[in-house]
Design an enzyme around this catalytic site. Structure first.
Site, PDB file in Angstrom:
ATOM      1  N   CYS A   1      23.683  36.763  14.411  1.00  0.00           N
ATOM      2  CA  CYS A   1      24.378  37.674  13.596  1.00  0.00           C
ATOM      3  C   CYS A   1      23.917  39.112  14.101  1.00  0.00           C
ATOM      4  O   CYS A   1      22.927  39.124  14.052  1.00  0.00           O
ATOM      5  CB  CYS A   1      23.967  37.709  12.041  1.00  0.00           C
ATOM      6  SG  CYS A   1      24.566  38.865  11.217  1.00  0.00           S
TER       7      CYS A   1
ATOM      8  N   CYS B   1      21.931  41.187  11.746  1.00  0.00           N
ATOM      9  CA  CYS B   1      20.458  40.663  11.754  1.00  0.00           C
ATOM     10  C   CYS B   1      19.797  41.139  12.624  1.00  0.00           C
ATOM     11  O   CYS B   1      18.507  41.499  12.692  1.00  0.00           O
ATOM     12  CB  CYS B   1      20.667  39.173  11.530  1.00  0.00           C
ATOM     13  SG  CYS B   1      21.006  38.662   9.884  1.00  0.00           S
TER      14      CYS B   1
ATOM     15  N   ASP C   1      28.101  53.764  12.536  1.00  0.00           N
ATOM     16  CA  ASP C   1      29.158  52.854  12.911  1.00  0.00           C
ATOM     17  C   ASP C   1      29.390  53.264  14.449  1.00  0.00           C
ATOM     18  O   ASP C   1      29.405  54.218  14.954  1.00  0.00           O
ATOM     19  CB  ASP C   1      30.273  52.819  12.370  1.00  0.00           C
ATOM     20  CG  ASP C   1      31.234  51.668  12.586  1.00  0.00           C
ATOM     21  OD1 ASP C   1      31.448  50.811  11.852  1.00  0.00           O
ATOM     22  OD2 ASP C   1      31.887  51.401  13.885  1.00  0.00           O
TER      23      ASP C   1
ATOM     24  N   HIS D   1      20.189  38.420   5.242  1.00  0.00           N
ATOM     25  CA  HIS D   1      21.758  37.985   5.501  1.00  0.00           C
ATOM     26  C   HIS D   1      22.465  37.449   4.439  1.00  0.00           C
ATOM     27  O   HIS D   1      22.133  36.392   4.000  1.00  0.00           O
ATOM     28  CB  HIS D   1      21.473  36.950   6.607  1.00  0.00           C
ATOM     29  CG  HIS D   1      23.012  36.562   7.387  1.00  0.00           C
ATOM     30  ND1 HIS D   1      23.556  37.242   8.262  1.00  0.00           N
ATOM     31  CD2 HIS D   1      23.687  35.408   6.875  1.00  0.00           C
ATOM     32  CE1 HIS D   1      24.699  36.743   8.581  1.00  0.00           C
ATOM     33  NE2 HIS D   1      24.792  35.518   7.723  1.00  0.00           N
TER      34      HIS D   1
ATOM     35  N   GLY E   1      40.197  41.902   7.096  1.00  0.00           N
ATOM     36  CA  GLY E   1      39.791  42.043   8.182  1.00  0.00           C
ATOM     37  C   GLY E   1      38.374  42.164   8.689  1.00  0.00           C
ATOM     38  O   GLY E   1      37.773  42.648   9.743  1.00  0.00           O
TER      39      GLY E   1
ATOM     40  N   HIS F   1      28.125  39.735   7.783  1.00  0.00           N
ATOM     41  CA  HIS F   1      26.975  40.115   7.233  1.00  0.00           C
ATOM     42  C   HIS F   1      27.245  41.621   6.302  1.00  0.00           C
ATOM     43  O   HIS F   1      27.948  42.421   6.731  1.00  0.00           O
ATOM     44  CB  HIS F   1      25.989  40.573   8.389  1.00  0.00           C
ATOM     45  CG  HIS F   1      24.626  41.200   7.711  1.00  0.00           C
ATOM     46  ND1 HIS F   1      23.437  40.371   8.172  1.00  0.00           N
ATOM     47  CD2 HIS F   1      24.260  42.080   6.814  1.00  0.00           C
ATOM     48  CE1 HIS F   1      22.359  41.156   7.741  1.00  0.00           C
ATOM     49  NE2 HIS F   1      22.875  41.924   6.818  1.00  0.00           N
TER      50      HIS F   1
ATOM     51  N   HIS G   1      28.108  44.539   4.329  1.00  0.00           N
ATOM     52  CA  HIS G   1      27.984  46.149   4.690  1.00  0.00           C
ATOM     53  C   HIS G   1      29.116  46.745   4.226  1.00  0.00           C
ATOM     54  O   HIS G   1      30.255  46.457   3.920  1.00  0.00           O
ATOM     55  CB  HIS G   1      28.344  46.163   6.369  1.00  0.00           C
ATOM     56  CG  HIS G   1      29.389  45.791   6.939  1.00  0.00           C
ATOM     57  ND1 HIS G   1      29.647  44.381   7.126  1.00  0.00           N
ATOM     58  CD2 HIS G   1      30.692  46.147   7.264  1.00  0.00           C
ATOM     59  CE1 HIS G   1      30.825  44.135   7.748  1.00  0.00           C
ATOM     60  NE2 HIS G   1      31.670  45.437   7.739  1.00  0.00           N
TER      61      HIS G   1
END
Ligand code: AMP
Ligand code: ZN
Length: 115
Positions: free
Chosen positions: A4, A7, A30, A46, A93, A98, A100
Site C-alpha cells: 500500500c 502505508c 498530493d 490501513h 474513481g 487506503h 484519504h
C-alpha cells in the site's frame, strides 16, 4: 499493509511532503495537485475504503475533522474556504485503497464537485 503506497508514506519508506502529523494521522501534499493547495489527509491505520470502517475506527473521523481545521488555519484557507473530498469505490474513481481526504483550496472552485 504491504504494497500500500500510503502505508509506505506513513512508514517513511517512500518520501512525501508532510505538512501535519499526530498519533493517528498524517497529511501531505498530493503529488499531482489539481488546485494550488491539494493536501491528502490519511489515517496511519490501513483501512481500504470508507465502507470498511468499523465501529472502533469511527473516532478517526473526528480526528480528521479536527486536523482539517488546524491545517486550514495553518494554510490560511480557513476564511477563504476549501473543498474536502473522499472517494469510495469504483464509481468514485478511488485509486489508492487506503482512506484519504482531498483538501483542495487556493482558487475559486465552480459549483461542480467533480474534479
Ligand atoms: P484517489 O483517486 O482518491 O484514490 O486519489 C489518490 C491521490 O493520491 C491522487 O490525487 C494522486 O495524485 C495521489 N498520489 C498518488 N501517489 C502519491 C504519492 N506518492 N504522494 C502523494 N500523492 C500521491
Ligand atoms: Zn495502507
Amino acid at each position: 499493509m504491504e504494497d500500500c503506497i500510503f502505508c509506505k508514506i506513513v512508514n517513511e519508506e517512500i518520501p512525501s511532503e508532510k505538512i501535519y502529523e499526530d498519533d493517528e494521522l498524517i497529511a501531505f501534499k498530493d503529488i499531482n495537485p489539481v488546485a494550488p493547495i491539494h493536501i491528502l489527509i490519511i489515517p496511519k491505520k490501513h483501512i481500504s475504503t470508507l465502507m470498511e470502517m468499523k465501529e472502533e475506527d469511527m473516532h478517526i473521523m473526528e480526528n480528521i475533522m479536527q486536523a482539517v481545521q488546524k491545517i486550514a488555519k495553518e494554510q490560511k484557507i480557513d476564511v477563504s474556504g476549501f473543498r474536502l473530498i473522499a472517494n469510495c469505490g469504483p464509481d468514485s474513481g478511488q485509486e489508492i485503497m487506503h482512506i484519504h481526504f482531498h483538501l483542495l483550496a487556493g482558487k475559486k472552485m465552480g459549483p461542480k464537485i467533480i474534479f
